[in-house]
Design an enzyme around this catalytic site. Structure first.
Site, PDB file in Angstrom:
ATOM      1  N   MET A 212       1.008  -1.164  -0.151  1.00 38.22           N
ATOM      2  CA  MET A 212       0.217   0.082   0.035  1.00 38.22           C
ATOM      3  C   MET A 212       0.973   1.453   0.006  1.00 38.22           C
ATOM      4  O   MET A 212       0.547   2.306   0.812  1.00 38.22           O
ATOM      5  CB  MET A 212      -1.003  -0.039   1.201  1.00 38.22           C
TER       6      MET A 212
ATOM      7  N   ASN B 160       1.038  -6.378 -10.241  1.00 32.95           N
ATOM      8  CA  ASN B 160       0.181  -5.867  -8.994  1.00 32.95           C
ATOM      9  C   ASN B 160      -1.225  -6.502  -9.311  1.00 32.95           C
ATOM     10  O   ASN B 160      -1.566  -6.583 -10.306  1.00 32.95           O
ATOM     11  CB  ASN B 160      -0.111  -4.220  -9.070  1.00 32.95           C
TER      12      ASN B 160
ATOM     13  N   SER C 129      -8.216  -7.338 -10.394  1.00 38.11           N
ATOM     14  CA  SER C 129      -7.395  -7.326 -12.047  1.00 38.11           C
ATOM     15  C   SER C 129      -6.173  -7.405 -11.361  1.00 38.11           C
ATOM     16  O   SER C 129      -5.642  -7.068 -10.411  1.00 38.11           O
ATOM     17  CB  SER C 129      -7.505  -6.034 -12.751  1.00 38.11           C
TER      18      SER C 129
HETATM   19  C1  GAR Z   1      -5.880  -7.337  -1.476  1.00 39.12           C
HETATM   20  O1  GAR Z   1      -7.228  -7.404  -1.370  1.00 39.12           O
HETATM   21  C2  GAR Z   1      -5.419  -6.642  -2.502  1.00 39.12           C
HETATM   22  O2  GAR Z   1      -6.223  -6.700  -3.828  1.00 39.12           O
HETATM   23  C3  GAR Z   1      -5.625  -5.172  -2.160  1.00 39.12           C
HETATM   24  O3  GAR Z   1      -5.163  -5.395  -0.809  1.00 39.12           O
HETATM   25  C4  GAR Z   1      -5.680  -6.533  -0.324  1.00 39.12           C
HETATM   26  C5  GAR Z   1      -4.272  -7.475   0.243  1.00 39.12           C
HETATM   27  O4  GAR Z   1      -4.836  -8.410   1.182  1.00 39.12           O
HETATM   28  N1  GAR Z   1      -4.594  -4.314  -2.932  1.00 39.12           N
HETATM   29  C6  GAR Z   1      -4.897  -3.005  -2.892  1.00 39.12           C
HETATM   30  O5  GAR Z   1      -5.957  -2.624  -2.618  1.00 39.12           O
HETATM   31  C7  GAR Z   1      -3.927  -2.364  -3.611  1.00 39.12           C
HETATM   32  N2  GAR Z   1      -4.287  -1.052  -3.894  1.00 39.12           N
HETATM   33  P1  GAR Z   1      -3.603  -9.386   1.406  1.00 39.12           P
HETATM   34  O6  GAR Z   1      -2.659  -8.788   2.295  1.00 39.12           O
HETATM   35  O7  GAR Z   1      -4.403 -10.339   2.087  1.00 39.12           O
HETATM   36  O8  GAR Z   1      -2.866 -10.216   0.140  1.00 39.12           O
END
Ligand code: GAR
Length: 196
Positions: free
Chosen positions: A90, A107, A136
């Protein structure tokens, strides 16, 4: 064998899905899991799986993104990755950093891009009355959540969905989509994956 570094900020469930997929005849192996958040849950899950871990805390760098990214680049170069997977990482990245890894960085984003780049994707899909939502995987370019899409998975938005219930439904698909795209990408195939 392609070397894969995975960047996380949180629980790392996508990281686990990627790591656990890289076995057998898979053309890649994980070499590093790096977090910008000390104590991120994913670090322990990576260590349990025998993967090298690193932390580059962004906070001491304040608004100096270049200095943070210089440290990030140092840690990555030590691991010599062929591919970098952002998995719930993030931090916004500068064009210099995305350019440095151009064509080698992926990503996962929790929307059907080009819809809803940025944050609060599920709340925005619900507010818009969308019938479908999803996730995506895309190549990372200088444009936030804007690079070429390499795969998408779609889920229905159900009556009564909250951002949390929709996020949980999408996350299940993220765990299938990201490994499918990585396997293809590691073989040099950029043909988009469509799930289910
Ligand atoms: C996931 O849902 C991912 O798609 C999102 O954060 C989460 C991470 O979960 N990513 C974003 O929002 C990127 N801008 P995780 O740590 O359990 O994989």
């Amino acid at each position: 064998m392609k070397r894969v570094a995975i960047l996380i900020s949180g629980g790392g469930s996508n990281m686990v899905a990627l790591v656990d997929s890289m076995t057998g005849d898979h053309p890649a192996r994980p070499v590093l899991v790096l977090s910008n958040v000390p104590g991120a849950g994913g670090l322990e899950r990576a260590a349990e799986r025998g993967i090298a871990t690193a932390v580059v805390d962004h906070r001491p760098f304040g608004t100096d993104r270049e200095a943070f990214e210089a440290r990030l680049t140092g840690a990555l170069e030590t691991a010599r990755p062929d591919i970098i997977c952002l998995a719930g990482f993030m931090r916004i990245l500068t064009p210099a950093f995305t350019g440095r890894w151009s064509g080698r960085m992926l990503n996962i984003h929790p929307s059907l891009l080009p819809k809803y780049p940025g944050l609060h994707t599920h709340a925005r899909a619900i507010a818009a009355g969308d019938a479908d939502a999803g996730c995506s995987v895309h190549e990372v370019t200088a444009e936030l959540d804007g690079g070429p899409v390499l795969g998408q998975a779609r889920v229905p938005v159900m009556p009564g969905d909250t951002p949390e219930t929709l996020a949980a439904r999408v996350l299940v698909q993220e765990h299938a989509l990201y490994p499918a795209v990585l396997r293809r990408f590691a073989m040099g195939d950029r043909t988009p994956v469509h799930l289910p």
